[in-house]
Enzyme design. Structure first.
Site, PDB file in Angstrom:
ATOM      1  N   LYS A 166      -0.220 -12.353   2.704  1.00 33.82           N
ATOM      2  CA  LYS A 166      -0.912 -11.547   3.724  1.00 33.82           C
ATOM      3  C   LYS A 166      -1.368 -10.217   3.121  1.00 33.82           C
ATOM      4  O   LYS A 166      -2.474  -9.745   3.381  1.00 33.82           O
ATOM      5  CB  LYS A 166       0.029 -11.321   4.914  1.00 33.82           C
ATOM      6  CG  LYS A 166      -0.462 -10.344   5.966  1.00 33.82           C
ATOM      7  CD  LYS A 166      -1.601 -10.902   6.799  1.00 33.82           C
ATOM      8  CE  LYS A 166      -2.323  -9.845   7.595  1.00 33.82           C
ATOM      9  NZ  LYS A 166      -1.793  -9.467   8.847  1.00 33.82           N
ATOM     10  N   LYS A 234      -0.949   1.035   7.163  1.00 35.06           N
ATOM     11  CA  LYS A 234       0.423   0.579   6.887  1.00 35.06           C
ATOM     12  C   LYS A 234       0.405  -0.571   5.883  1.00 35.06           C
ATOM     13  O   LYS A 234       1.178  -0.614   4.931  1.00 35.06           O
ATOM     14  CB  LYS A 234       1.057   0.154   8.221  1.00 35.06           C
ATOM     15  CG  LYS A 234       2.450  -0.345   8.184  1.00 35.06           C
ATOM     16  CD  LYS A 234       2.646  -1.824   8.368  1.00 35.06           C
ATOM     17  CE  LYS A 234       1.896  -2.523   9.448  1.00 35.06           C
ATOM     18  NZ  LYS A 234       2.105  -3.953   9.527  1.00 35.06           N
TER      19      LYS A 234
HETATM   20  P1  NA7 Z   1       0.775  -2.848  18.201  1.00 34.50           P
HETATM   21  O1  NA7 Z   1      -0.196  -3.149  19.289  1.00 34.50           O
HETATM   22  O2  NA7 Z   1       0.841  -1.497  17.622  1.00 34.50           O
HETATM   23  O3  NA7 Z   1       2.236  -3.255  18.743  1.00 34.50           O
HETATM   24  C1  NA7 Z   1       3.382  -2.954  18.003  1.00 34.50           C
HETATM   25  C2  NA7 Z   1       4.597  -3.521  18.702  1.00 34.50           C
HETATM   26  O4  NA7 Z   1       5.759  -3.189  17.922  1.00 34.50           O
HETATM   27  C3  NA7 Z   1       4.818  -2.934  20.106  1.00 34.50           C
HETATM   28  O5  NA7 Z   1       5.387  -3.945  20.914  1.00 34.50           O
HETATM   29  C4  NA7 Z   1       5.835  -1.833  19.808  1.00 34.50           C
HETATM   30  O6  NA7 Z   1       6.607  -1.500  20.920  1.00 34.50           O
HETATM   31  C5  NA7 Z   1       6.684  -2.507  18.767  1.00 34.50           C
HETATM   32  N1  NA7 Z   1       7.476  -1.566  17.966  1.00 34.50           N
HETATM   33  C6  NA7 Z   1       7.024  -0.583  17.147  1.00 34.50           C
HETATM   34  N2  NA7 Z   1       8.055   0.071  16.564  1.00 34.50           N
HETATM   35  C7  NA7 Z   1       9.168  -0.507  17.053  1.00 34.50           C
HETATM   36  C8  NA7 Z   1      10.549  -0.287  16.818  1.00 34.50           C
HETATM   37  N3  NA7 Z   1      10.989   0.675  15.979  1.00 34.50           N
HETATM   38  N4  NA7 Z   1      11.433  -1.066  17.473  1.00 34.50           N
HETATM   39  C9  NA7 Z   1      11.005  -2.029  18.317  1.00 34.50           C
HETATM   40  N5  NA7 Z   1       9.722  -2.302  18.587  1.00 34.50           N
HETATM   41  C10 NA7 Z   1       8.809  -1.548  17.943  1.00 34.50           C
HETATM   42  O7  NA7 Z   1       0.586  -3.846  16.966  1.00 34.50           O
HETATM   43  P2  NA7 Z   1      -0.082  -5.306  16.935  1.00 34.50           P
HETATM   44  O8  NA7 Z   1       0.421  -6.126  18.049  1.00 34.50           O
HETATM   45  O9  NA7 Z   1      -1.553  -5.164  16.741  1.00 34.50           O
HETATM   46  O10 NA7 Z   1       0.480  -5.832  15.533  1.00 34.50           O
HETATM   47  C11 NA7 Z   1       1.836  -6.226  15.386  1.00 34.50           C
HETATM   48  C12 NA7 Z   1       2.083  -6.674  13.972  1.00 34.50           C
HETATM   49  O11 NA7 Z   1       1.198  -7.756  13.611  1.00 34.50           O
HETATM   50  C13 NA7 Z   1       1.851  -5.600  12.923  1.00 34.50           C
HETATM   51  O12 NA7 Z   1       2.793  -5.730  11.886  1.00 34.50           O
HETATM   52  C14 NA7 Z   1       0.442  -5.888  12.425  1.00 34.50           C
HETATM   53  O13 NA7 Z   1       0.235  -5.363  11.123  1.00 34.50           O
HETATM   54  C15 NA7 Z   1       0.339  -7.388  12.516  1.00 34.50           C
HETATM   55  P3  NA7 Z   1       6.115  -0.333  21.973  1.00 34.50           P
HETATM   56  O14 NA7 Z   1       5.287  -1.049  23.003  1.00 34.50           O
HETATM   57  O15 NA7 Z   1       5.306   0.666  21.165  1.00 34.50           O
HETATM   58  O16 NA7 Z   1       7.368   0.227  22.487  1.00 34.50           O
END
Ligand code: NA7
Length: 293
Positions: A166, A234
């Site tokens: 990826k 990232k």
């Molecule tokens: P988004 O829309 O930025 O969503 C990120 C998700 O990750 C969202 O549910 C966040 O929860 C969650 N998140 C972020 N940090 C944490 C921590 N520390 N603990 C638990 N949950 C967390 O990203 P995408 O859906 O576009 O992409 C997700 C992945 O797929 C990413 O790696 C891309 O590069 C590919 P929140 O709602 O902010 O509380």
């Protein structure tokens, strides 16, 4: 299958929705409460979501987020039992993936890294392409779930190889887009109509999926995030880290990383990564747009 789905962001929400539509029994957890998926149960923690699940599917931001939802307080680790599978669709570090897999492996749990490509639209339409690392037998067990969310699976090797691939894919997207954005900026500054340039690109070997996808959005000045700049940044950082670990030099990507850094400082991190174009435009004193915009 009984699936705990952790992370309901842009991608995760659409993916969990497609799992429910395909008839799987889904329980979701999201860090910020209030995000729901119609037809799925909601759990108060990753540990509670994973209770009794066959598969824990992750789609969170980055390596730290994956570590925290599995191994942190109330993490899924507490509910892991022999035979369960963790499938991780987040894009994270390949070497961290191998470490996480070893740690859950001591409890008889198998880790499959399953990052994907296809953006928000692919997640919504169930047409993602999964880039997978894991044993063949485990990947086979996950096939009904992959089929609900995507159109293709490429198994690249054992655990970690999905993430490694990826990063190699996003490296190309970042560099192809940067080339396209620089060409658009220069041509516009020199008085060429960008719409005409796009038509020419489409008719020649310069054409690419990245240009096909991003071109129309740019001509309309639509930078709403399909793949946010902060997440591409990232991935670029992850790629440079992986390259450093492997003693590989990536000079072009190092330069592009600086562009993402500056574009973030301009306040554009939540826009689509195509918004990196705006930095080039600012330096050149032009704006690339089609007639419709
Ligand atoms: P988004 O829309 O930025 O969503 C990120 C998700 O990750 C969202 O549910 C966040 O929860 C969650 N998140 C972020 N940090 C944490 C921590 N520390 N603990 C638990 N949950 C967390 O990203 P995408 O859906 O576009 O992409 C997700 C992945 O797929 C990413 O790696 C891309 O590069 C590919 P929140 O709602 O902010 O509380």
């Amino acid at each position: 299958m009984r699936v705990a789905f952790v992370g309901l962001g842009i991608m995760g929400h659409a993916m969990a929705t497609n799992l429910v539509k395909a008839g799987h029994e889904v329980t979701v957890w999201n860090r910020t409460p209030g995000k729901l998926v119609e037809g799925a149960g909601v759990a108060p923690s990753p540990a509670a979501a994973a209770q009794g699940a066959e598969v824990v599917w992750l789609c969170v931001s980055d390596t730290d987020a994956v570590e925290s939802v599995i191994f942190g307080a109330d993490g899924a680790e507490a509910s892991l039992t022999e035979g369960m599978i963790i499938a991780d669709s987040s894009t994270i570090s390949p070497s961290a993936t191998v470490k996480f897999a070893e740690r859950v492996g001591t409890r008889g749990v198998t880790w499959v890294d399953a990052p994907m490509t296809g953006s928000k639209i692919g997640a919504r339409d169930g047409t993602l392409v999964f880039i997978v690392g894991g044993s063949e037998a485990t990947v086979d067990r996950l096939k009904p779930l992959f089929a609900a969310m995507g159109k293709k699976i490429f198994r690249m090797g054992d655990t970690g190889k999905g993430q490694a691939t990826k990063l190699a894919m996003n490296l190309q997207i970042a560099l192809i887009f940067e080339g396209f954005a620089e060409a658009l900026t220069l041509a516009t500054k020199l008085g060429v109509d960008p719409q005409q340039l796009l038509s020419l690109i489409e008719a020649t070997m310069v054409r690419s999926g990245v240009v096909d996808y991003k071109g129309p959005f740019i001509l309309q000045r639509d930078f709403t995030p399909n793949f946010p700049l902060r997440l591409m940044h990232k991935d670029i950082r992850l790629t440079l880290e992986a390259a450093k670990e492997a003693r590989v030099k990536l000079p072009a990507l190092e330069t592009v990383e600086e562009i993402y850094e500056m574009a973030s400082e301009e306040g554009n991190r939540d826009l689509d990564y195509a918004a990196t174009l705006m930095l080039l435009e600012k330096w050149a004193g032009v704006q690339v747009k089609g007639k419709a915009a």
